[in-house]
Design a protein around this motif. Structure first.
Motif, PDB file in Angstrom:
ATOM      1  N   VAL A 294       0.856  -1.113  -0.068  1.00  0.00           N
ATOM      2  CA  VAL A 294       0.058   0.040  -0.088  1.00  0.00           C
ATOM      3  C   VAL A 294       0.726   1.318   0.039  1.00  0.00           C
ATOM      4  CG1 VAL A 294      -1.949   1.060   1.119  1.00  0.00           C
ATOM      5  CG2 VAL A 294      -1.760  -1.103   1.378  1.00  0.00           C
ATOM      6  N   LEU A 295       0.461   2.166  -0.887  1.00  0.00           N
ATOM      7  CA  LEU A 295       1.545   3.333  -0.839  1.00  0.00           C
ATOM      8  C   LEU A 295       0.525   4.550  -0.302  1.00  0.00           C
ATOM      9  CD1 LEU A 295       1.961   3.484  -4.520  1.00  0.00           C
ATOM     10  CD2 LEU A 295       3.491   2.615  -2.837  1.00  0.00           C
ATOM     11  N   PRO A 296       1.407   5.773   0.178  1.00  0.00           N
ATOM     12  CA  PRO A 296       0.591   6.691   1.147  1.00  0.00           C
ATOM     13  C   PRO A 296      -0.541   7.418   0.687  1.00  0.00           C
ATOM     14  CG  PRO A 296       3.020   6.941   1.017  1.00  0.00           C
ATOM     15  CD  PRO A 296       2.775   5.892  -0.230  1.00  0.00           C
TER      16      PRO A 296
ATOM     17  N   GLY B  39      -2.844   5.839  -0.614  1.00  0.00           N
ATOM     18  CA  GLY B  39      -4.239   4.764  -0.323  1.00  0.00           C
ATOM     19  C   GLY B  39      -4.472   4.106  -1.521  1.00  0.00           C
ATOM     20  N   VAL B  40      -3.457   3.850  -2.556  1.00  0.00           N
ATOM     21  CA  VAL B  40      -3.713   2.929  -3.544  1.00  0.00           C
ATOM     22  C   VAL B  40      -2.627   1.781  -3.559  1.00  0.00           C
ATOM     23  CG1 VAL B  40      -4.409   4.779  -5.214  1.00  0.00           C
ATOM     24  CG2 VAL B  40      -2.017   4.033  -4.905  1.00  0.00           C
ATOM     25  N   LEU B  41      -2.910   0.878  -3.951  1.00  0.00           N
ATOM     26  CA  LEU B  41      -2.364  -0.457  -3.995  1.00  0.00           C
ATOM     27  C   LEU B  41      -1.074  -0.330  -4.879  1.00  0.00           C
ATOM     28  CD1 LEU B  41      -4.490  -3.398  -3.754  1.00  0.00           C
ATOM     29  CD2 LEU B  41      -3.913  -1.873  -1.797  1.00  0.00           C
ATOM     30  N   ALA B  42       0.191  -0.790  -4.158  1.00  0.00           N
ATOM     31  CA  ALA B  42       1.394  -0.557  -5.250  1.00  0.00           C
ATOM     32  C   ALA B  42       1.436  -1.414  -6.369  1.00  0.00           C
ATOM     33  CB  ALA B  42       2.540  -1.025  -4.079  1.00  0.00           C
ATOM     34  N   PRO B  43       2.374  -1.296  -7.284  1.00  0.00           N
ATOM     35  CA  PRO B  43       2.397  -2.265  -8.588  1.00  0.00           C
ATOM     36  C   PRO B  43       2.852  -3.486  -8.158  1.00  0.00           C
ATOM     37  CG  PRO B  43       3.775  -0.177  -8.732  1.00  0.00           C
ATOM     38  CD  PRO B  43       3.319  -0.024  -7.234  1.00  0.00           C
TER      39      PRO B  43
ATOM     40  N   VAL C 223      -5.378   1.695   7.227  1.00  0.00           N
ATOM     41  CA  VAL C 223      -4.047   1.642   6.834  1.00  0.00           C
ATOM     42  C   VAL C 223      -3.805   2.788   5.743  1.00  0.00           C
ATOM     43  CG1 VAL C 223      -2.848   0.247   4.750  1.00  0.00           C
ATOM     44  CG2 VAL C 223      -3.955  -0.735   6.627  1.00  0.00           C
ATOM     45  N   LYS C 224      -2.567   3.522   5.986  1.00  0.00           N
ATOM     46  CA  LYS C 224      -2.249   4.691   5.233  1.00  0.00           C
ATOM     47  C   LYS C 224      -0.975   4.476   4.263  1.00  0.00           C
ATOM     48  CE  LYS C 224      -4.127   7.684   8.759  1.00  0.00           C
ATOM     49  NZ  LYS C 224      -3.936   8.811   9.799  1.00  0.00           N
ATOM     50  N   GLY C 225      -0.445   3.350   4.189  1.00  0.00           N
ATOM     51  CA  GLY C 225       0.592   3.170   3.370  1.00  0.00           C
ATOM     52  C   GLY C 225       1.893   3.631   3.995  1.00  0.00           C
ATOM     53  N   ALA C 226       1.925   3.884   5.322  1.00  0.00           N
ATOM     54  CA  ALA C 226       3.196   4.331   5.758  1.00  0.00           C
ATOM     55  C   ALA C 226       4.135   2.822   6.244  1.00  0.00           C
ATOM     56  CB  ALA C 226       2.794   4.631   7.312  1.00  0.00           C
ATOM     57  N   PRO C 227       5.493   3.182   6.138  1.00  0.00           N
ATOM     58  CA  PRO C 227       6.169   2.010   6.398  1.00  0.00           C
ATOM     59  C   PRO C 227       5.989   1.365   7.715  1.00  0.00           C
ATOM     60  CG  PRO C 227       7.616   3.578   5.551  1.00  0.00           C
ATOM     61  CD  PRO C 227       5.980   4.121   5.678  1.00  0.00           C
ATOM     62  N   GLY C 228       5.951  -0.111   7.867  1.00  0.00           N
ATOM     63  CA  GLY C 228       5.608  -0.722   9.098  1.00  0.00           C
ATOM     64  C   GLY C 228       4.346  -1.300   9.234  1.00  0.00           C
ATOM     65  N   GLU C 229       3.415  -0.652   8.441  1.00  0.00           N
ATOM     66  CA  GLU C 229       1.994  -0.759   8.800  1.00  0.00           C
ATOM     67  C   GLU C 229       1.710  -2.254   8.028  1.00  0.00           C
ATOM     68  OE1 GLU C 229      -0.509   3.222   8.319  1.00  0.00           O
ATOM     69  OE2 GLU C 229      -0.136   1.945   6.426  1.00  0.00           O
ATOM     70  N   VAL C 230       0.773  -3.098   9.133  1.00  0.00           N
ATOM     71  CA  VAL C 230       0.411  -4.119   8.466  1.00  0.00           C
ATOM     72  C   VAL C 230      -1.126  -4.724   8.757  1.00  0.00           C
ATOM     73  CG1 VAL C 230       0.975  -7.015   8.593  1.00  0.00           C
ATOM     74  CG2 VAL C 230       2.546  -5.326   8.953  1.00  0.00           C
ATOM     75  N   ALA C 231      -1.820  -5.041   7.931  1.00  0.00           N
ATOM     76  CA  ALA C 231      -3.214  -5.194   8.131  1.00  0.00           C
ATOM     77  C   ALA C 231      -3.669  -6.582   7.708  1.00  0.00           C
ATOM     78  CB  ALA C 231      -4.195  -4.269   8.008  1.00  0.00           C
ATOM     79  N   LYS C 232      -4.581  -7.382   8.301  1.00  0.00           N
ATOM     80  CA  LYS C 232      -5.039  -8.668   7.629  1.00  0.00           C
ATOM     81  C   LYS C 232      -6.611  -8.630   7.466  1.00  0.00           C
ATOM     82  CE  LYS C 232      -3.092 -11.442  10.746  1.00  0.00           C
ATOM     83  NZ  LYS C 232      -2.732 -12.694  11.309  1.00  0.00           N
ATOM     84  N   VAL C 233      -6.897  -8.821   6.341  1.00  0.00           N
ATOM     85  CA  VAL C 233      -8.403  -8.534   5.753  1.00  0.00           C
ATOM     86  C   VAL C 233      -8.845 -10.033   5.203  1.00  0.00           C
ATOM     87  CG1 VAL C 233      -9.984  -7.069   4.823  1.00  0.00           C
ATOM     88  CG2 VAL C 233      -8.173  -6.256   5.410  1.00  0.00           C
TER      89      VAL C 233
ATOM     90  N   LEU D  53      -6.150 -11.263   2.719  1.00  0.00           N
ATOM     91  CA  LEU D  53      -5.554 -10.293   1.957  1.00  0.00           C
ATOM     92  C   LEU D  53      -4.576  -9.692   3.188  1.00  0.00           C
ATOM     93  CD1 LEU D  53      -5.009  -8.500  -0.477  1.00  0.00           C
ATOM     94  CD2 LEU D  53      -6.730  -6.989   0.202  1.00  0.00           C
ATOM     95  N   VAL D  54      -3.225  -9.773   2.915  1.00  0.00           N
ATOM     96  CA  VAL D  54      -2.464  -8.900   3.972  1.00  0.00           C
ATOM     97  C   VAL D  54      -1.945  -7.596   3.353  1.00  0.00           C
ATOM     98  CG1 VAL D  54      -0.150  -9.323   5.121  1.00  0.00           C
ATOM     99  CG2 VAL D  54      -1.836 -11.470   4.765  1.00  0.00           C
ATOM    100  N   LEU D  55      -2.127  -6.636   4.055  1.00  0.00           N
ATOM    101  CA  LEU D  55      -1.751  -5.253   3.328  1.00  0.00           C
ATOM    102  C   LEU D  55      -0.558  -4.858   4.268  1.00  0.00           C
ATOM    103  CD1 LEU D  55      -5.267  -4.005   3.466  1.00  0.00           C
ATOM    104  CD2 LEU D  55      -4.121  -4.266   1.317  1.00  0.00           C
ATOM    105  N   VAL D  56       0.575  -4.624   3.285  1.00  0.00           N
ATOM    106  CA  VAL D  56       1.697  -3.845   4.099  1.00  0.00           C
ATOM    107  C   VAL D  56       2.358  -2.594   3.553  1.00  0.00           C
ATOM    108  CG1 VAL D  56       2.731  -6.278   4.438  1.00  0.00           C
ATOM    109  CG2 VAL D  56       3.204  -5.350   2.539  1.00  0.00           C
ATOM    110  N   GLY D  57       2.450  -1.777   4.338  1.00  0.00           N
ATOM    111  CA  GLY D  57       2.840  -0.042   4.175  1.00  0.00           C
ATOM    112  C   GLY D  57       4.228  -0.114   3.463  1.00  0.00           C
ATOM    113  N   LEU D  58       4.219   0.445   2.192  1.00  0.00           N
ATOM    114  CA  LEU D  58       5.250   0.515   1.488  1.00  0.00           C
ATOM    115  C   LEU D  58       6.245   1.904   1.696  1.00  0.00           C
ATOM    116  CD1 LEU D  58       4.746  -1.492  -1.551  1.00  0.00           C
ATOM    117  CD2 LEU D  58       6.468  -1.823  -0.154  1.00  0.00           C
TER     118      LEU D  58
END
Length: 509
Positions: free
Chosen positions: A23-25, A27-31, A53-63, A74-79
């Motif tokens: 996830v990018l800051p 609010g969209v998903l990364a390439p 989830v705002k895309g910040a480094p270190g963020e992790v969420a499971k959906v 779906l596992v979302l990780v901030g980039l």
């Protein structure tokens, strides 16, 4: 055993038990996750906002996906913004700790270049590391049986070729972590030497027929005395476990360069008669991390078949308080004949490295690199995530570029001319091991080591800060040993194998 594979499959249609996306800051998903974003459509923005989830480094969420995509989780990780290999490596490490009960995982992170593919694989493997050897009831292993990296570049030769090096580097880093995390009573110098010999034997057994093997020679205390290795003998004199010098050689027939690697291997550092404060001794099993890095980098080079001749030296000793412990005021003679006045028994690393560097120079390599948890001064200067690199400008630049490519932070430090006067300040010996001046201790130590490099091109890595993570896991770093230096040394060896020094770098990796 976990297998890794590259595939071009859609992350929205894969039936892996978990799918990881970045996830990018904004609010969209990364390439790499475009199909997942399309499957959620307009609901995606609301979902990210709801779970914070705002895309910040270190963020992790499971959906739970509830059928929106084929995978149930779906596992979302901030980039962070504009993610590169370092960001992807950290995010993959965070994802590895988040996915705890999946038999198969699909990683749909940015991975359309060899560098990004390596980052994904290394990050996931390193982030999922845990040292459980001494747990009487270790947690049930949760490593997935299959990990798939989803990338549109899965069929490109240079991308598929990145998988094996990533696995080799990860193996080497994890092995170094295991050694550094092992309690010091179980990894004395003789035990560590045995472990190195066993690792060499196992590596050679796995090499292809006709590939160059790694040779190991263990010099015990009697042999060290015959050779006159006064540094190792003095430091190890106070311990019931005698010192060792382990010398490795890897000599492929097509070698384009000859390098020497030297590592500090103090298996436990009490400070000797300059006894450390109790709190400072708590993690002193880490003081052999330089030797662990040198050995594992050499074995990784053999596994990769790099055309570089390597002469590696692991100087192993335990710095204890015993009846034969070295004293402030003692004068010792190193292997090369230099006399050194000991004034601080807790500055022991430079003494064992002196013998090992003398031996390395005798092998006549093109260049020497040493790595050591050498000084608290360097950690004070650069913190607990960044190593200091000193030495000849060209070699320092190569090492810094390698650390940047490997994802290990490093920073250049000087060896001022004034240090030469300080290391020659002894009135009774050729060199002063320590001069009691509070300032610039890490630079003094580097200047001291330079005296044993025989004028060869040389760089010194002081890894006292980043070798041990005393906090919680973060990114691809677990709590405890980090394995710092292994990836940098392997990357540097690869640049030497390519026949061209790596480009200069001037800042943190």
């Amino acid at each position: 055993m976990t297998t890794f594979a590259l595939r071009t499959a859609s992350p929205a249609k894969t039936r892996a038990e978990a799918v990881v996306v970045g996830v990018l800051p904004d609010g969209v998903l990364a390439p790499g996750a475009e199909d997942v974003a399309a499957a959620y459509g307009r609901k995606l923005a609301g979902l990210l906002a709801t779970i914070g989830v705002k895309g910040a480094p270190g963020e992790v969420a499971k959906v739970p996906t509830s059928g929106t995509i084929a995978s149930p989780l779906l596992v979302l990780v901030g980039l962070g913004a504009d993610p590169g290999p370092d960001d992807v490596r950290r995010a993959a490490g965070n994802a590895a700790r988040a996915v705890t009960n999946a038999a198969s995982v699909a990683l749909a992170l940015p991975a359309d270049t060899p560098e990004l593919v390596r980052a994904v694989i290394e990050g996931y493997r390193l982030g999922g590391y845990a040292f459980t050897t001494y747990k009487s009831k270790p947690a049930t292993p949760t490593t997935p049986a299959e990990i798939v990296v989803l990338t549109p570049a899965a069929r490109r030769g240079e991308v598929t070729a990145a998988v094996e090096p990533a696995q080799v580097v990860a193996d080497a880093v994890l092995a170094a972590r295991d050694w550094v995390n092992t309690p010091p009573a179980d990894l004395t110098p003789p035990a560590f030497a045995d472990a190195i010999a066993a690792a060499v034997k196992a590596t050679n057994k796995g090499l292809a027929k006709g590939a160059a093997r790694v040779k190991a020679e263990v010099l015990d205390e009697e042999r060290l005395a015959e050779l006159g290795c006064g540094g190792l003998l003095a430091v190890g004199g106070g311990s019931a476990a005698p010192p060792r010098l382990v010398e490795l050689s890897y000599s492929p027939k097509d070698a384009v360069a000859h390098v020497a690697l030297v590592g500090k291997g103090i298996t436990f550092d009490s400070g000797g008669l300059w006894i450390k404060p109790a709190a400072s001794m708590a993690t002193m099993k880490e003081d052999m991390a330089g030797a662990a890095a040198v050995v594992q980098a050499t074995l990784a080079a053999a596994r990769l078949g790099l055309p570089v001749r390597i002469s590696a030296y692991a100087a192993l000793a335990e710095n204890m308080v015993g009846e034969a412990a070295m004293r402030p005021g003692d004068v010792l003679t190193t292997y090369g004949g230099t006399t050194v006045e000991v004034t601080n028994t807790d500055a022991e690393g430079r003494l064992v490295l002196a013998d090992a560097l003398d031996r390395a120079v005798e092998a006549a390599p093109d260049v020497v690199v040493d790595i050591a948890t050498l000084t608290g001064h360097m950690a004070l200067a650069l913190g607990d995530r960044i190593a200091g690199v000193m030495g000849d400008d060209t070699v320092v630049a190569e090492v810094l570029a390698a650390s940047a490519a490997a994802g290990e932070d490093a920073w250049p430090m000087p060896i001022p001319e004034a240090m030469d006067e300080r290391i020659h300040s002894s009135t009774v010996a050729d060199l002063a091991q320590y001069d009691g001046i509070r300032w610039g201790g890490g630079l003094f130590a580097a200047a001291f080591l330079r005296e044993f490099t025989g004028g060869l091109p040389w760089a010194h890595l002081d890894i006292a800060g980043p070798t041990f993570n005393k906090g919680g896991p973060t990114g691809h770093l677990a709590t405890g040993a980090t394995g710092y230096g292994v990836a940098t040394l392997v990357e540097w060896l690869r640049s030497r194998a390519a026949g061209a020094p790596a480009p200069a770098a001037s800042g943190p990796a």
